[in-house]
Design a protein around this motif. Structure first.
Motif, PDB file in Angstrom:
ATOM      1  N   PRO A  44       0.819  -1.217   0.000  1.00 45.64           N
ATOM      2  CA  PRO A  44       0.000   0.000   0.000  1.00 45.64           C
ATOM      3  C   PRO A  44       0.852   1.266   0.000  1.00 45.64           C
ATOM      4  O   PRO A  44       0.534   2.241  -0.693  1.00 45.64           O
ATOM      5  N   GLU A  45       1.944   1.253   0.765  1.00 42.13           N
ATOM      6  CA  GLU A  45       2.827   2.416   0.815  1.00 42.13           C
ATOM      7  C   GLU A  45       3.483   2.676  -0.543  1.00 42.13           C
ATOM      8  O   GLU A  45       3.619   3.826  -0.971  1.00 42.13           O
ATOM      9  N   GLN A  46       3.918   1.604  -1.209  1.00 41.55           N
ATOM     10  CA  GLN A  46       4.533   1.758  -2.528  1.00 41.55           C
ATOM     11  C   GLN A  46       3.534   2.302  -3.546  1.00 41.55           C
ATOM     12  O   GLN A  46       3.894   3.107  -4.412  1.00 41.55           O
ATOM     13  N   LEU A  47       2.289   1.885  -3.425  1.00 43.55           N
ATOM     14  CA  LEU A  47       1.269   2.338  -4.371  1.00 43.55           C
ATOM     15  C   LEU A  47       0.993   3.827  -4.226  1.00 43.55           C
ATOM     16  O   LEU A  47       1.008   4.561  -5.223  1.00 43.55           O
ATOM     17  N   VAL A  48       0.763   4.292  -2.999  1.00 43.31           N
ATOM     18  CA  VAL A  48       0.423   5.713  -2.836  1.00 43.31           C
ATOM     19  C   VAL A  48       1.622   6.618  -3.144  1.00 43.31           C
ATOM     20  O   VAL A  48       1.444   7.719  -3.675  1.00 43.31           O
ATOM     21  N   THR A  49       2.835   6.167  -2.849  1.00 42.80           N
ATOM     22  CA  THR A  49       3.999   6.999  -3.169  1.00 42.80           C
ATOM     23  C   THR A  49       4.268   7.020  -4.673  1.00 42.80           C
ATOM     24  O   THR A  49       4.669   8.050  -5.217  1.00 42.80           O
ATOM     25  N   ALA A  50       4.020   5.900  -5.348  1.00 42.24           N
ATOM     26  CA  ALA A  50       4.207   5.874  -6.805  1.00 42.24           C
ATOM     27  C   ALA A  50       3.218   6.809  -7.488  1.00 42.24           C
ATOM     28  O   ALA A  50       3.571   7.539  -8.435  1.00 42.24           O
ATOM     29  N   ASP A  76      -1.304  11.379  -2.839  1.00 40.57           N
ATOM     30  CA  ASP A  76      -2.328  10.387  -3.138  1.00 40.57           C
ATOM     31  C   ASP A  76      -2.723   9.694  -1.841  1.00 40.57           C
ATOM     32  O   ASP A  76      -1.854   9.418  -1.001  1.00 40.57           O
ATOM     33  N   SER A  77      -4.016   9.424  -1.684  1.00 40.63           N
ATOM     34  CA  SER A  77      -4.509   8.813  -0.445  1.00 40.63           C
ATOM     35  C   SER A  77      -5.370   7.597  -0.733  1.00 40.63           C
ATOM     36  O   SER A  77      -6.125   7.570  -1.711  1.00 40.63           O
ATOM     37  N   MET A  78      -5.251   6.602   0.156  1.00 34.88           N
ATOM     38  CA  MET A  78      -6.086   5.412   0.085  1.00 34.88           C
ATOM     39  C   MET A  78      -6.315   4.894   1.500  1.00 34.88           C
ATOM     40  O   MET A  78      -5.528   5.181   2.403  1.00 34.88           O
ATOM     41  N   LEU A  79      -7.383   4.126   1.662  1.00 35.86           N
ATOM     42  CA  LEU A  79      -7.696   3.551   2.968  1.00 35.86           C
ATOM     43  C   LEU A  79      -7.371   2.069   2.964  1.00 35.86           C
ATOM     44  O   LEU A  79      -7.812   1.329   2.078  1.00 35.86           O
ATOM     45  N   ASP A  80      -6.590   1.644   3.953  1.00 39.26           N
ATOM     46  CA  ASP A  80      -6.285   0.225   4.148  1.00 39.26           C
ATOM     47  C   ASP A  80      -7.265  -0.294   5.200  1.00 39.26           C
ATOM     48  O   ASP A  80      -7.174   0.054   6.378  1.00 39.26           O
ATOM     49  N   PHE A  81      -8.206  -1.136   4.749  1.00 43.50           N
ATOM     50  CA  PHE A  81      -9.235  -1.637   5.661  1.00 43.50           C
ATOM     51  C   PHE A  81      -9.413  -3.137   5.447  1.00 43.50           C
ATOM     52  O   PHE A  81      -9.652  -3.585   4.326  1.00 43.50           O
ATOM     53  N   GLY A 107      -9.557   1.818  10.515  1.00 45.22           N
ATOM     54  CA  GLY A 107      -8.840   1.623   9.262  1.00 45.22           C
ATOM     55  C   GLY A 107      -7.596   2.482   9.277  1.00 45.22           C
ATOM     56  O   GLY A 107      -7.415   3.325  10.165  1.00 45.22           O
ATOM     57  N   THR A 108      -6.723   2.275   8.295  1.00 42.67           N
ATOM     58  CA  THR A 108      -5.486   3.062   8.205  1.00 42.67           C
ATOM     59  C   THR A 108      -5.515   3.889   6.931  1.00 42.67           C
ATOM     60  O   THR A 108      -5.586   3.341   5.831  1.00 42.67           O
ATOM     61  N   LEU A 109      -5.497   5.203   7.095  1.00 46.44           N
ATOM     62  CA  LEU A 109      -5.465   6.094   5.948  1.00 46.44           C
ATOM     63  C   LEU A 109      -4.006   6.316   5.545  1.00 46.44           C
ATOM     64  O   LEU A 109      -3.197   6.801   6.337  1.00 46.44           O
TER      65      LEU A 109
END
Length: 210
Positions: A44-50, A76-81, A107-109
């Motif tokens: 998830p971290e790699q995705l939002v930073t990319a 870029d933001s996403m929710l890890d749930f 959840g983790t934003l």
């Protein structure tokens, strides 16, 4: 030095304005699905930073002539749930289903940030990082979920909620940086600006004491 926000997000713009920065706004037009498709099983971290990097780099290329000395900030933001990384619901039924699952839970934003520095129209430095903040959702009722979805707000925001809008009624609290949940982390942005040799204070306008 010009501060360029590579985002159309009103929430990010508002956070920066409230923190003393009047950014030049440019939208990247990056195909997020295409960027994600080029990554092999990203975290998830790699995705939002990319995604943040792709936006900042695209705008840096477009803005080089107009603002040759600038820092371009992409987010870029996403929710890890429940082990699933989700972005904007887009559809009322999807938003409703997500809220039914999230109610009363956490959840983790995740927010990815990228800063590209331009000097004389040439990229000289770049810094990238991500921020994770735990969000504690309220035990909302089905009627409240239906009313919230009907406003349209959760359809176009990461995770299907806001902290600074109507969704704030349904968030019991956050563990971490609230500005990151809104869309742009002030502490992290300050740190990344420092990495490229820029102080956030350079963008503050002098006050006018009475």
């Amino acid at each position: 030095m010009c501060f360029v926000l590579a985002s159309a997000s009103p929430a990010r713009f508002k956070v920066l304005r409230g923190a003393g920065i009047d950014p030049l706004v440019r939208v990247s037009g990056v195909d997020e699905d295409a960027v994600a498709a080029r990554l092999a099983s990203p975290s998830p971290e790699q995705l939002v930073t990319a995604l943040a990097s792709a936006k900042a780099e695209a705008v840096a290329t477009e803005i080089a002539d107009e603002a040759p000395n600038a820092v371009v900030v992409g987010c870029d933001s996403m929710l890890d749930f429940d082990g699933e990384v989700v972005g904007k619901p887009g559809d009322p039924e999807i938003a409703r289903q997500r809220w039914s699952r999230m109610a009363g839970r956490t959840g983790t934003l995740l927010t990815g940030h990228a800063v590209v520095r331009l000097d004389g129209g040439v990229r000289t430095k770049e810094a990238v990082a991500s921020q994770a903040t735990t969000v504690r959702f309220a035990a909302v009722t089905d009627a409240e979920i239906d009313a919230y979805v009907a406003t349209g707000e959760p359809l176009a925001v990461a995770g299907g909620f806001t902290l600074d809008g109507l969704g704030g009624w349904f968030v019991d609290g956050v563990d971490g940086d609230p500005s990151s949940v809104i869309g742009i982390s002030l502490p992290l942005t300050r740190s990344l600006l420092a990495e490229v040799g820029v102080s956030v204070a350079d963008f503050w306008e002098p006050g006018n004491p009475e």
